[in-house]
Write a protein that holds these residues in place. Sequence first.
Motif, short mmCIF file in Angstrom:
data_model
loop_
_atom_site.label_atom_id
_atom_site.label_comp_id
_atom_site.label_asym_id
_atom_site.label_seq_id
_atom_site.Cartn_x
_atom_site.Cartn_y
_atom_site.Cartn_z
N TRP A 58 0.83 -1.21 0.00
CA TRP A 58 0.00 0.00 0.00
C TRP A 58 0.86 1.26 0.00
CZ3 TRP A 58 -5.15 -0.55 -0.62
CH2 TRP A 58 -5.74 -1.78 -0.28
N SER A 60 -10.90 8.23 8.42
CA SER A 60 -10.23 7.19 7.64
C SER A 60 -9.24 7.81 6.66
CB SER A 60 -11.27 6.36 6.87
OG SER A 60 -12.21 5.79 7.77
N LYS A 67 -6.57 7.59 3.34
CA LYS A 67 -6.54 7.02 1.99
C LYS A 67 -5.25 6.22 1.76
CE LYS A 67 -6.98 8.52 -2.86
NZ LYS A 67 -7.11 9.71 -3.75
N ALA A 100 -8.26 2.63 -1.18
CA ALA A 100 -8.88 2.20 0.07
C ALA A 100 -8.86 3.32 1.10
CB ALA A 100 -8.14 0.98 0.62
N TRP A 101 -9.78 3.21 2.05
CA TRP A 101 -9.84 4.13 3.18
C TRP A 101 -9.88 3.28 4.44
CZ3 TRP A 101 -9.74 9.37 2.06
CH2 TRP A 101 -9.97 9.70 0.71
N PHE A 102 -8.90 3.47 5.34
CA PHE A 102 -8.78 2.66 6.54
C PHE A 102 -8.86 3.54 7.78
CE2 PHE A 102 -4.51 4.08 5.68
CZ PHE A 102 -3.92 4.26 6.94
N GLN A 138 -5.58 -5.04 11.24
CA GLN A 138 -5.04 -4.89 9.89
C GLN A 138 -5.73 -5.83 8.91
OE1 GLN A 138 -0.74 -4.86 9.77
NE2 GLN A 138 -0.58 -3.61 11.60
N GLY A 181 -9.49 -6.35 6.19
CA GLY A 181 -10.39 -5.66 5.29
C GLY A 181 -11.25 -6.63 4.51
N TYR A 225 -5.86 -6.59 2.90
CA TYR A 225 -5.44 -6.38 4.28
C TYR A 225 -4.06 -5.74 4.29
CZ TYR A 225 -2.40 -10.63 4.24
OH TYR A 225 -1.43 -11.56 3.98
N LEU A 242 -3.09 -2.82 6.05
CA LEU A 242 -3.00 -1.41 6.41
C LEU A 242 -3.06 -1.26 7.93
CD1 LEU A 242 -5.21 0.13 3.61
CD2 LEU A 242 -2.82 0.75 4.08
N ILE A 295 -9.84 -1.64 7.04
CA ILE A 295 -10.25 -1.03 5.76
C ILE A 295 -11.77 -0.93 5.76
CG2 ILE A 295 -10.26 -1.27 3.26
CD1 ILE A 295 -7.68 -2.96 3.54
N VAL A 347 -13.40 0.61 -0.19
CA VAL A 347 -12.49 0.35 -1.30
C VAL A 347 -13.21 0.64 -2.60
CG1 VAL A 347 -11.03 -1.34 -2.47
CG2 VAL A 347 -11.34 -1.50 0.01
#
Length: 295
Positions: A168, A182, A184, A196-198, A205, A207, A212, A214, A218, A221
Amino acid sequence: MKNILLLFFLVITNNNLYSQFVISKSASDRMEGKLKKEILDKASLRCWYEFIQYCSNEGIKEQVVDTFTLDIGLKCSMYYDQNRIMRDSADRVEGERLRPRVKLIRQHMTKAEIDALREQGGGSYQELLSRGETAVLYKDRKKQKIIIIDGTITEMYKCIDEVPPQSWELREDTMTILGYVSQKAETVFRGRSYVAWFAPDIPLQDGPWKLYGLPGLILQVVVDDGLFVFKAIGIQQLESFPIAMNKDQYVTTDRKQIRKLAFKKNNKRRFLGVDGIFSMSFEADKRIFDELEQE
């Protein structure tokens, strides 16, 4: 209604031959929910995602929306279509209710018979169009692998997909999703571009789907400029909910073959009549879907 298939003979109407529907004990136990479970982890958080994708139906672009569930533990997570599991459970109950009434299972209705059942409606007819994801994805973040379980009435398939965390690139942009600020991030994974926005305030970690890696859960997306969208629509704290996998007799396969299986299963429409005779027919689903994974 799947249980009905355990009890009766299929009549092939186009050649007047009888053929028995044979099923193993493990398959019977699976459909009855009697298989033993392997506990992989305990989930502390559940996140629901709305999954939006587009398909082409005889040249017309259509939007298809499904809801998926992600149960997340310290090491593993489970990603599945909860609506499908609930529907399968309801089918088992309905199958038990109908069992005394069904005398015969017959395949291959004619178009006239299908139209007649459509007009009758009520309890004599159901039309089922498979949607969503038939597979269950178990993501082992520590071992960097994803176990994909899918199958048919008679056989279940297992695919072990080696998936390291995506590489990422973090951005400074932020947005608020479900009350969480969240951040980006962007990546390319198996032929597609992902934005993605987490949520750093949710230090898991994980999503949706196979995504996954991050520093936070997540929550949203967007894939290839909106062709696919995963969007968190709800979060729930859990009290040590088991992430469990059936101890089944699996056929080992690879990622490409299990996707072919999913395409074959999802690309059909089923018609069911239950007035003494259980009739079944299949029509080709003319919708054309893109695949998330391009390589």
